[in-house]
Design an enzyme around this catalytic site. Structure first.
Site, mmCIF file in Angstrom:
data_model
loop_
_atom_site.group_PDB
_atom_site.id
_atom_site.type_symbol
_atom_site.label_atom_id
_atom_site.label_comp_id
_atom_site.label_asym_id
_atom_site.label_seq_id
_atom_site.Cartn_x
_atom_site.Cartn_y
_atom_site.Cartn_z
ATOM 1 C CE LYS A 296 5.650 -16.600 2.621
ATOM 2 N NZ LYS A 296 5.028 -16.894 1.321
ATOM 3 C CG ASP A 334 2.935 -14.927 -0.881
ATOM 4 O OD1 ASP A 334 3.739 -14.610 -1.782
ATOM 5 O OD2 ASP A 334 3.285 -15.317 0.244
#
Length: 514
Positions: A296, A334
């Protein structure tokens, strides 16, 4: 819905007895196979006539295959002679397909059988050991296979990295005769799932009872990936992560694509080097990606543009290839997904005394975060944006310290987590993979330390109810599963992928499947 492709779905059967082989053929047919590859070399039989009985009893089309290097009938005597005898019999009996290894195909006796055949299609195969060869070596091998006069050629290869498969896709697209290509291992999975897009002859799957690394099950090929509707126009999406086997993304996004009438496929992509992945797979049809552990943060540097929220977090969990110019654009779904899940859980239990409807129930709370990776960064910035006081624990203290500095929070040594209890009513968020399948008995914090927390959130969603959540609920805390975060971030991703997510449908699927 996309038009159907002509690709066939096949499974390989290795059984010792004829009875087991027939039973497995019936099972394969029931699970969605169009044909089966019968590994005759795995069988033990008294006479070659047993093979004839097997072919005559077939409930669906078959590929008769005998490997020279085997442990069954060919472990004794003249291996090559026995192999040719079995394959010759299969040709005489008009087996649908007969697979001949390259080193056998030029044998005089085998050539005689091939020339006399009436209905059988000949597959000439080669197994390439030691990884993907150079383009020149690959081209030479394909030329050798084609020169045998085969109706279909077949290549089995080992895969070291997922990027090795680009050569396989190139071959599938440009081969002059029908080609079966299968790359072995977890990194080779997409070689089968994308086979119809690049023009391959058939797709391999496994029986539900016989999991094989790098192969989807026959049932998932049909029910999850809808493999018969994958074609040259299908847009490719997927999860870039390592590990990737735990991902539930395919069972959510693929049905959602079908529900929305969108010609797309969502794949698990086991990626070791994310920069190299994007360098190799620059195809326009590789249209969008979810990004998981551990990529990420590195994903930020792979993007041509990064959304301001993702840039401030320093982590990207979604990448879109912009159709107009092919640029990679990074986002983070997220943060809002996890924070709103916690806020809604607090509001639902009416534990927050809100000054106004615009005030977050996290405002003023002590937000204890475990983990300072990509998911941790999303949680830290989200909590800060809601007015929470952030304290970070991470096994690598320097990472915790760097993240704490970014959100005006505090970093403490990981070993202090168990004893940390400055006040009641804190929020705990696990942003590590501790407790994820298969290590479901692990937890990032002992149950005796959970009494001080009003709410406990776990970003792990496999299993849905982790040990951490079970023990937190027993201690009286509100618990929020990573499944809820997964649903919300996936809906955000799907909106980016297609423009509009079928939210109710996606939520229904997740709650039924997880």
């Amino acid at each position: 819905m996309a038009s159907k492709s002509s690709v066939l779905v096949c499974t390989t059967l290795q059984c010792e007895t004829m009875e087991e082989m027939v039973k497995s053929m019936e099972k394969a047919k029931m699970e969605g196979a169009d044909l089966v590859e019968l590994r005759i070399d795995s069988m033990c039989f008294s006479h070659i006539s047993d093979v004839a009985k097997l072919i005559k009893q077939r409930p669906l089309p078959v590929i008769i295959c005998v490997r020279l290097k085997s442990s069954g009938i060919l472990h004794r005597g003249d291996v090559k002679k026995t192999c040719i005898e079995v394959l010759g019999l299969a040709l005489e009996l008009d087996a649908d397909f007969v697979e001949v290894e390259l080193e056998v195909a030029s044998d005089f006796a085998m050539v005689q059988y091939i020339n006399k055949r009436s209905a059988s299609k000949i597959i000439v195969s080669s197994y390439v050991h030691g990884g993907i060869p150079s383009k020149e070596d690959f081209s030479h091998l394909v030329a050798c296979l084609q020169s045998t006069g085969a109706d279909i050629i077949k290549l089995f290869t080992d895969v070291v990295y997922i990027t090795d498969l680009a050569q396989v896709f190139h071959l599938l697209s440009h081969c002059q005769v029908p080609l079966i290509a299968c790359a072995m291992g977890d990194r080779g999975l997409i070689s089968q799932l994308l086979c119809p897009k690049f023009g391959g002859f058939l797709v391999y799957g496994s029986l539900r009872s016989e999991a094989v690394p790098g192969l989807a099950t026959l049932v998932s090929l049909r029910q999850v990936y809808n493999i018969e509707y994958i074609n040259v126009d299908t847009k490719v999406f997927g999860l870039i992560a390592n590990p990737v086997g735990h991902s539930k993304g395919p069972i959510l996004h693929n049905p959602a694509f079908r529900h929305a009438g969108f010609n797309g496929i969502y794949l698990p992509m086991l990626v070791d080097d994310i920069r190299e992945f994007f360098r190799v797979y620059s195809y326009p049809d590789f249209a969008g990606f979810s990004v998981g552990i551990p990529h990420k943060e590195a994903a930020v540097g792979c993007c041509d543009e990064v959304h301001p929220l993702a840039k401030s977090i320093g982590a990207v969990n979604t990448i879109i290839r912009r159709p107009s110019d092919g640029k990679l654009v990074g986002y983070n779904t997220d943060s809002e997904a996890s924070i709103t899940a916690m806020e809604d859980a607090l509001k639902e239990r009416k534990v927050a005394n809100l000054e106004s409807s615009h005030t977050s129930p996290l405002a003023g709370k002590l937000f204890v975060l475990v983990g300072a990776g990509g998911a941790g960064r999303a949680l830290a910035f989200g909590a800060k944006s809601r007015g929470a006081r952030v304290v970070i624990f991470n096994r690598h203290y320097e990472r915790a310290k760097a993240l704490a500095l970014s959100v005006s929070g505090e970093a403490l040594p990981y070993e202090d987590l168990e004893r940390f209890r400055p006040e009641e009513g804190m929020i705990l968020a696990n942003a590590t993979s501790v407790g994820m399948q298969p290590n479901t008995n692990q937890t990032p914090i002992p149950k005796g330390a959970l009494g001080a927390y009003e709410l406990v959130f776990d970003s792990v969603y496999t299993p849905r109810n982790t040990r951490l959540l079970q023990e937190a609920e027993a201690a009286g805390a509100i618990v929020v599963s990573g499944v809820e975060m997964f649903i919300r971030q996936a809906i955000g991703q799907f909106n980016l992928f297609t423009g509009e997510a079928p939210e109710e449908f996606m939520r229904k699927i997740v709650l039924e499947q997880f």
